[in-house]
Design a protein around this motif. Structure first.
Motif, PDB file in Angstrom:
ATOM      1  N   ARG A   1       4.472  18.724   3.011  1.00  0.00           N
ATOM      2  CA  ARG A   1       4.063  19.958   2.335  1.00  0.00           C
ATOM      3  C   ARG A   1       3.617  20.993   3.379  1.00  0.00           C
ATOM      4  O   ARG A   1       3.976  22.171   3.287  1.00  0.00           O
ATOM      5  CB  ARG A   1       2.946  19.687   1.338  1.00  0.00           C
ATOM      6  CG  ARG A   1       2.487  20.946   0.595  1.00  0.00           C
ATOM      7  CD  ARG A   1       1.320  20.672  -0.331  1.00  0.00           C
ATOM      8  NE  ARG A   1       1.718  19.910  -1.502  1.00  0.00           N
ATOM      9  CZ  ARG A   1       1.403  18.639  -1.716  1.00  0.00           C
ATOM     10  NH1 ARG A   1       0.689  17.977  -0.806  1.00  0.00           N
ATOM     11  NH2 ARG A   1       1.798  18.013  -2.809  1.00  0.00           N
ATOM     12  N   THR A   2       2.852  20.559   4.366  1.00  0.00           N
ATOM     13  CA  THR A   2       2.413  21.456   5.432  1.00  0.00           C
ATOM     14  C   THR A   2       3.602  21.991   6.216  1.00  0.00           C
ATOM     15  O   THR A   2       3.674  23.190   6.542  1.00  0.00           O
ATOM     16  CB  THR A   2       1.447  20.721   6.379  1.00  0.00           C
ATOM     17  OG1 THR A   2       0.296  20.303   5.647  1.00  0.00           O
ATOM     18  CG2 THR A   2       1.005  21.624   7.527  1.00  0.00           C
TER      19      THR A   2
ATOM     20  N   ASP B   1       0.845  -1.195   0.000  1.00  0.00           N
ATOM     21  CA  ASP B   1       0.000   0.000   0.000  1.00  0.00           C
ATOM     22  C   ASP B   1       0.885   1.252   0.000  1.00  0.00           C
ATOM     23  O   ASP B   1       1.720   1.427   0.884  1.00  0.00           O
ATOM     24  CB  ASP B   1      -0.893  -0.031   1.234  1.00  0.00           C
ATOM     25  CG  ASP B   1      -1.850   1.150   1.309  1.00  0.00           C
ATOM     26  OD1 ASP B   1      -1.893   1.956   0.362  1.00  0.00           O
ATOM     27  OD2 ASP B   1      -2.544   1.265   2.335  1.00  0.00           O
ATOM     28  N   GLN B   2       0.662   2.140  -0.979  1.00  0.00           N
ATOM     29  CA  GLN B   2       1.484   3.346  -1.112  1.00  0.00           C
ATOM     30  C   GLN B   2       0.863   4.569  -0.431  1.00  0.00           C
ATOM     31  O   GLN B   2       1.377   5.685  -0.574  1.00  0.00           O
ATOM     32  CB  GLN B   2       1.733   3.648  -2.595  1.00  0.00           C
ATOM     33  CG  GLN B   2       2.453   2.539  -3.339  1.00  0.00           C
ATOM     34  CD  GLN B   2       3.835   2.260  -2.781  1.00  0.00           C
ATOM     35  OE1 GLN B   2       4.701   3.136  -2.770  1.00  0.00           O
ATOM     36  NE2 GLN B   2       4.060   1.032  -2.310  1.00  0.00           N
ATOM     37  N   SER B   3      -0.201   4.379   0.304  1.00  0.00           N
ATOM     38  CA  SER B   3      -0.827   5.527   0.965  1.00  0.00           C
ATOM     39  C   SER B   3       0.102   6.163   1.991  1.00  0.00           C
ATOM     40  O   SER B   3       0.010   7.372   2.253  1.00  0.00           O
ATOM     41  CB  SER B   3      -2.139   5.111   1.632  1.00  0.00           C
ATOM     42  OG  SER B   3      -1.922   4.139   2.645  1.00  0.00           O
ATOM     43  N   CYS B   4       1.013   5.370   2.569  1.00  0.00           N
ATOM     44  CA  CYS B   4       1.959   5.936   3.540  1.00  0.00           C
ATOM     45  C   CYS B   4       2.850   6.988   2.891  1.00  0.00           C
ATOM     46  O   CYS B   4       3.198   7.999   3.525  1.00  0.00           O
ATOM     47  CB  CYS B   4       2.806   4.831   4.175  1.00  0.00           C
ATOM     48  SG  CYS B   4       3.774   3.831   3.019  1.00  0.00           S
ATOM     49  N   VAL B   5       3.203   6.784   1.623  1.00  0.00           N
ATOM     50  CA  VAL B   5       4.039   7.751   0.909  1.00  0.00           C
ATOM     51  C   VAL B   5       3.242   9.018   0.628  1.00  0.00           C
ATOM     52  O   VAL B   5       3.727  10.137   0.834  1.00  0.00           O
ATOM     53  CB  VAL B   5       4.576   7.148  -0.408  1.00  0.00           C
ATOM     54  CG1 VAL B   5       5.414   8.171  -1.165  1.00  0.00           C
ATOM     55  CG2 VAL B   5       5.396   5.894  -0.122  1.00  0.00           C
ATOM     56  N   ARG B   6       2.029   8.848   0.181  1.00  0.00           N
ATOM     57  CA  ARG B   6       1.179  10.016  -0.095  1.00  0.00           C
ATOM     58  C   ARG B   6       0.902  10.814   1.174  1.00  0.00           C
ATOM     59  O   ARG B   6       0.926  12.048   1.165  1.00  0.00           O
ATOM     60  CB  ARG B   6      -0.135   9.552  -0.750  1.00  0.00           C
ATOM     61  CG  ARG B   6       0.050   8.945  -2.138  1.00  0.00           C
ATOM     62  CD  ARG B   6      -1.289   8.740  -2.825  1.00  0.00           C
ATOM     63  NE  ARG B   6      -2.095   7.707  -2.165  1.00  0.00           N
ATOM     64  CZ  ARG B   6      -2.029   6.410  -2.438  1.00  0.00           C
ATOM     65  NH1 ARG B   6      -1.183   5.965  -3.359  1.00  0.00           N
ATOM     66  NH2 ARG B   6      -2.820   5.544  -1.824  1.00  0.00           N
ATOM     67  N   ASP B   7       0.664  10.107   2.272  1.00  0.00           N
ATOM     68  CA  ASP B   7       0.395  10.793   3.542  1.00  0.00           C
ATOM     69  C   ASP B   7       1.623  11.570   4.012  1.00  0.00           C
ATOM     70  O   ASP B   7       1.499  12.698   4.516  1.00  0.00           O
ATOM     71  CB  ASP B   7      -0.001   9.777   4.620  1.00  0.00           C
ATOM     72  CG  ASP B   7      -1.366   9.157   4.361  1.00  0.00           C
ATOM     73  OD1 ASP B   7      -2.112   9.701   3.515  1.00  0.00           O
ATOM     74  OD2 ASP B   7      -1.668   8.118   4.982  1.00  0.00           O
TER      75      ASP B   7
END
Length: 407
Positions: free
Chosen positions: A306-307, A294-300
């Motif tokens: 960014r913040t 799952d690549q959601s960890c990278v997106r998160d």
């Protein structure tokens, strides 16, 4: 004093006189020393995610240990990881590589060093745009090559141009070494800019291209574009360097990978076979889980950074004498602090350069940053925003207070 101590310098190879310790590692050592003495230091120096390795990746490493995957592997890497790397390039970069065009190393750093080792003869030139990661020039020197530093300007985001590259190429040029997104500036080349650079390289078939893509996933303003997706014609002399350290918070697992022409990959693997033999099988299993899971960890993580970037840029932008552009990628800001140079500290010392500013920030504010001189661009400093928001706010407040005391 022993005889060995008297003759110690004579025992070392002359090449060791050409290089210096990594600036970031030396900064970490100094911060650790100060903290061991009980001093409070906010550390913006180290290029390392503050997050833990995602749980499913760590679990894959623990499962590898329990299941006995603790042996030597094939030098190029286990097939499971090579297949995951192959799939990653297809999925994210629209690039196809055969397995014999891929190699796994003990970190991306080893693969960069190995690529230089298997290609450079004495005085071969490697073009390195400044600002550059501190290790690039020293790795060239250690392999008897000659770093050719290509100056850039903050006015165009610290990017080389086709004209400047053309002027730097000679009959001794062996490599152009690019880093995009860049450490320390965060600059990120567009498809058009890459196309112009590749047009120059097409006119100079003796020049290889190595591109360090380790910060690929930390692209905030535009999607990352690999040069091979722009111009496949240069594929037979392009080496892509990447790894799991930054995107998956796996710096300590020490896994990097490279993709390129089979002749170069074979040579790198041969060198690895006579040096480190192979990367840790445990780490390779975890890296395979990282790339194929799952690549959601990278997106998160990218959204979180960014913040943090925006917060640090906004706060530093309010400090008199500091100009802080918003980086397009990586997790560093590279502010211009030339407005502080020439000012005087409360103790009466004049800040003569960026090194003086770095020391002043550490002494007066308890905030550790890195000097731009170490990256080939005096008059700037590098700060990492791979840390929590509260630390960013507290550190920037301390820097602002220290700057306000300058005259």
């Amino acid at each position: 004093m022993s005889t060995t101590q008297n003759f110690a310098p004579a025992y070392l190879a002359k090449r060791m006189q050409l290089i210096k310790p990594s600036a970031s590692m030396m900064a970490k050592k100094k911060v650790d020393t100060l903290r061991s003495e009980g001093k409070q230091v906010i550390d913006f120096t180290l290029g390392e995610p503050d997050l833990n390795t995602p749980a499913h990746i760590a679990q894959a490493g623990m499962d590898a240990i329990r299941n006995g995957y603790t042996k030597y592997t094939a030098t190029s890497g286990i097939k499971e990881l090579l297949l995951a790397i192959q799939a990653k390039y297809r999925r994210e970069n629209q690039l196809d590589f055969n397995l014999d065009q891929l190699v796994v190393g003990t970190g991306a750093k080893q693969l960069i060093f190995s690529a230089l080792s298997v290609t450079l003869d004495k005085d071969d030139e490697v073009i390195i745009p400044a600002p550059y990661w501190v290790s690039y020039p020293d790795m060239v020197l250690l392999n008897d090559g000659k770093p050719v530093i290509l100056e850039t300007s903050g006015d165009n985001g610290f990017k080389i141009t086709a004209e400047s590259l053309e002027a730097a190429i000679t009959d001794r040029t062996k490599w152009l070494l690019l880093n995009s997104p860049n450490n320390p500036s965060g600059s990120l080349y567009t498809e058009t800019e890459l196309g112009d650079i590749l047009d120059v390289l097409e006119r100079h078939p003796q020049v290889l291209l190595m591109i360090d893509e380790i910060y690929e996933h930390f692209s905030y303003e535009q999607d990352y574009v690999s040069p091979l997706a722009v111009d496949p014609a240069i594929r037979d002399r392009t080496l892509l360097i990447n790894g799991v350290s930054k995107a998956y918070a796996m710096t300590g697992w020490r896994i990097g990978y490279a993709a390129g022409p089979s002749f170069l990959i074979k040579a790198i693997a041969t060198l690895i076979s006579q040096t480190t033999s192979c990367a840790s099988e445990i780490s390779q299993k975890a890296a395979a889980a990282a790339l194929s899971g799952d690549q959601s960890c990278v997106r998160d993580t990218t959204a979180l950074y960014r913040t943090r970037r925006d917060t640090m840029v906004d706060l530093l932008g309010k400090v008199p004498g500091v100009t802080c552009p918003r980086p397009a990628g990586a997790f560093y800001v590279f502010p211009d602090i030339q407005g502080l140079i020439g000012k005087t500290t409360p103790q009466g010392k004049t800040l003569g350069n960026d090194l003086d500013v770095v020391h002043y920030f550490l002494d007066a504010a308890g905030v550790a940053v890195l000097d731009g001189t170490a990256y080939g661009v005096p008059g700037y400093i590098r700060l990492s925003f791979a840390t929590d928001l509260e630390t960013i706010k507290a550190g920037c407040e301390k820097l602002s207070e220290a700057c306000s005391q300058l005259k």
